[in-house]
Design a protein around this motif. Structure first.
Motif, PDB file in Angstrom:
ATOM      1  N   ILE A   1      17.450  58.704  13.344  1.00 13.87           N
ATOM      2  CA  ILE A   1      17.167  59.175  11.994  1.00 13.87           C
ATOM      3  C   ILE A   1      17.344  58.005  11.022  1.00 13.87           C
ATOM      4  N   PRO A   2      16.434  57.833  10.043  1.00 15.92           N
ATOM      5  CA  PRO A   2      16.640  56.800   9.026  1.00 15.92           C
ATOM      6  C   PRO A   2      17.980  56.997   8.324  1.00 15.92           C
ATOM      7  N   PHE A   3      18.586  55.906   7.915  1.00 14.62           N
ATOM      8  CA  PHE A   3      19.908  56.000   7.306  1.00 14.62           C
ATOM      9  C   PHE A   3      20.006  55.124   6.063  1.00 14.62           C
ATOM     10  N   LEU A   4      20.912  55.524   5.205  1.00  8.80           N
ATOM     11  CA  LEU A   4      21.290  54.746   4.034  1.00  8.80           C
ATOM     12  C   LEU A   4      22.624  54.084   4.313  1.00  8.80           C
ATOM     13  N   VAL A   5      22.841  52.933   3.710  1.00 10.67           N
ATOM     14  CA  VAL A   5      24.112  52.221   3.849  1.00 10.67           C
ATOM     15  C   VAL A   5      24.789  52.177   2.478  1.00 10.67           C
ATOM     16  N   VAL A   6      26.065  52.526   2.447  1.00  7.77           N
ATOM     17  CA  VAL A   6      26.823  52.558   1.194  1.00  7.77           C
ATOM     18  C   VAL A   6      27.201  51.139   0.784  1.00  7.77           C
ATOM     19  N   LEU A   7      26.930  50.799  -0.485  1.00 10.79           N
ATOM     20  CA  LEU A   7      27.198  49.454  -1.000  1.00 10.79           C
ATOM     21  C   LEU A   7      28.369  49.424  -1.970  1.00 10.79           C
ATOM     22  N   ARG A   8      28.970  50.552  -2.232  1.00 10.61           N
ATOM     23  CA  ARG A   8      30.111  50.630  -3.150  1.00 10.61           C
ATOM     24  C   ARG A   8      31.413  50.757  -2.365  1.00 10.61           C
ATOM     25  N   PRO A   9      32.542  50.441  -3.002  1.00  7.82           N
ATOM     26  CA  PRO A   9      33.831  50.688  -2.336  1.00  7.82           C
ATOM     27  C   PRO A   9      34.027  52.147  -1.972  1.00  7.82           C
ATOM     28  N   GLU A  10      33.424  53.034  -2.782  1.00  5.21           N
ATOM     29  CA  GLU A  10      33.548  54.471  -2.541  1.00  5.21           C
ATOM     30  C   GLU A  10      32.342  55.163  -3.158  1.00  5.21           C
TER      31      GLU A  10
ATOM     32  N   MET B   1       7.588  63.977  -4.325  1.00  4.89           N
ATOM     33  CA  MET B   1       8.594  63.686  -3.298  1.00  4.89           C
ATOM     34  C   MET B   1       7.908  63.134  -2.060  1.00  4.89           C
ATOM     35  N   LYS B   2       8.472  62.082  -1.479  1.00  6.51           N
ATOM     36  CA  LYS B   2       7.927  61.472  -0.272  1.00  6.51           C
ATOM     37  C   LYS B   2       8.853  61.748   0.897  1.00  6.51           C
ATOM     38  N   LEU B   3       8.350  62.410   1.930  1.00  6.02           N
ATOM     39  CA  LEU B   3       9.144  62.665   3.130  1.00  6.02           C
ATOM     40  C   LEU B   3       8.960  61.513   4.106  1.00  6.02           C
ATOM     41  N   LEU B   4      10.036  61.124   4.760  1.00 13.30           N
ATOM     42  CA  LEU B   4       9.996  60.003   5.686  1.00 13.30           C
ATOM     43  C   LEU B   4       9.910  60.501   7.115  1.00 13.30           C
ATOM     44  N   PRO B   5       9.197  59.789   7.981  1.00 13.73           N
ATOM     45  CA  PRO B   5       9.210  60.146   9.402  1.00 13.73           C
ATOM     46  C   PRO B   5      10.584  59.851   9.968  1.00 13.73           C
ATOM     47  N   PHE B   6      10.933  60.553  11.035  1.00 16.33           N
ATOM     48  CA  PHE B   6      12.248  60.368  11.653  1.00 16.33           C
ATOM     49  C   PHE B   6      12.202  59.154  12.583  1.00 16.33           C
ATOM     50  N   LEU B   7      12.117  57.993  11.937  1.00 15.49           N
ATOM     51  CA  LEU B   7      12.116  56.731  12.673  1.00 15.49           C
ATOM     52  C   LEU B   7      13.225  55.866  12.132  1.00 15.49           C
ATOM     53  N   LEU B   8      13.807  55.071  12.986  1.00 12.39           N
ATOM     54  CA  LEU B   8      14.891  54.202  12.575  1.00 12.39           C
ATOM     55  C   LEU B   8      14.324  53.020  11.807  1.00 12.39           C
ATOM     56  N   LEU B   9      14.779  52.850  10.554  1.00 12.93           N
ATOM     57  CA  LEU B   9      14.296  51.758   9.723  1.00 12.93           C
ATOM     58  C   LEU B   9      15.311  50.638   9.756  1.00 12.93           C
TER      59      LEU B   9
END
Length: 372
Positions: free
Chosen positions: A174-183, A1-9
């Motif tokens: 905080i790094p974030f994910l973006v949703v690419l699906r309708p739901e 598991m790779k932990l990410l630093p709390f930086l905005l990507l």
């Protein structure tokens, strides 16, 4: 598991355009706000003005199935509790706990003109984990008056988790994910396309995401992007095609402006929530075509998937050409064909104007805007 630093990507690609549109939106749309720099206290009279700035449309209205007379309307406004506003209000901070709705006045009751599918009290749905500035509460203590990044309104108190200002400000780093699906489902939560989900790490096939309650949840990587995507016509088309057939929902996911907002949100461009406001964004193109052929010739000079077509109460995305036929994508409740027949798709559709007998739509176009 790779932990990410709390930086905005954030991808550098398209960053200048994002910032230009963001600044344009904040300058032109008073309902939008820079939450990170929102004042810690606001004059009570200003909040009162914000609460009362909007109104239901004129004409005969119903509250559920009862005519909305002045007495009922006064009761709704009374619950807004504007008389209890202090002279100076220190704001609070929160996030949505689940998908919820932003309302014009603090009530779940549908306000309509005979068709309850069109609720004039409904502003917008909100995804989970949406940051909110909290400014007031309703008389019955069940609602909060809030400012999101794109609109103000009332949300159910039970759907908001209050947090400290320090926690609130950390959300933006905080790094974030973006949703690419309708739901997309994350446990019991449902996110829409373009929604942002904070995450703290990733594994081979999964991300470790934060829930609005502060817990960590494992979610598969499919349908998610680490930060915003760089814009491309191919990717925009792919996203729009994935939404075709998705049900139309007034003030929710997806009506016409929610569709446009979701698509561009994937690329990091935050647009206003309603169609009129969206038609103020980007660069305006002179609307001086006198017939359909002139309209076509104009579109041939404009970039597909970044050109918005606006007519009163409705906005569409120009999707290029199929042969010589104009392609548009939109979430549409009803539309009138060239022969006068009114049809009710009630869904996200891809129309060819000539094949689908919609050439006369050009007569109703009030604005053509290009996002760059």
């Amino acid at each position: 598991m790779k932990l990410l630093p709390f930086l905005l990507l954030i991808s550098f690609v398209f960053s200048l355009e994002r910032e230009t549109i963001r600044k344009q939106a904040l300058e032109l749309i008073p309902q939008m706000a820079d939450l990170r720099n929102f004042p810690i206290h606001v004059e009570g009279r200003k909040i009162k003005d914000w609460i009362l700035e909007d109104a239901y449309p004129e004409g005969k209205l119903y509250l559920r199935d009862v005519p909305l007379d002045n007495k009922l309307l006064e009761e709704l406004i009374k619950n807004a509790n504007v008389g209890e506003l202090a002279k100076d209000v220190y704001v609070a901070y929160g996030v949505t706990l689940r998908r919820t709705d932003l309302k014009l006045l603090p009530t779940e009751a549908v306000v309509h003109k005979g068709n309850p599918e069109i609720d004039y009290n409904q502003y917008s749905s909100l995804d989970p984990f949406v940051p909110l500035i909290v400014m007031h509460h309703s008389k019955d203590k069940e609602w909060l008056f809030v400012q999101s990044s794109f609109m103000r309104g009332w949300v159910r108190k039970k759907d908001v988790r209050l947090i400290s200002r320090e926690e609130f400000l950390r959300l933006f780093d905080i790094p974030f994910l973006v949703v690419l699906r309708p739901e997309l489902k994350v446990g019991d939560l449902i996110y829409s396309m373009g929604a942002m989900i904070p995450y703290v790490g990733d594994e081979k096939e999964s991300y470790l995401v934060l829930t609005p309650e502060g817990k960590i949840h494992r979610v598969k990587k499919d349908g998610l992007s680490e930060g915003y995507l760089a814009f491309s016509e191919e990717r925009a088309k792919e996203l729009l095609e994935s939404l075709i057939g998705y049900p139309y929902q007034w003030g929710g996911y997806y009506d016409c402006s929610a569709l446009v907002k979701a698509i561009f949100g994937v690329f990091g461009v935050e647009l206003p929530r309603n169609s009129y406001q969206q038609a103020l964004m980007g660069d305006g193109i002179e609307v001086n075509f006198k017939n359909y052929e002139e309209f076509k010739q104009l579109l041939k000079r404009l970039p597909p998937y970044r050109t918005l077509l606006y007519m009163k109460g409705h906005i569409m995305i120009f999707g290029g050409f199929e042969g010589e036929d104009v392609v548009i994508y939109h979430a549409v409740y009803s539309i009138t064909k060239d022969n006068g027949q009114r049809i009710f798709p009630k869904t996200v559709v891809r129309n060819l104007l000539e094949k689908d007998a919609l050439k006369n739509l050009y007569r109703r176009i009030l604005a053509v805007r290009v996002l760059k």
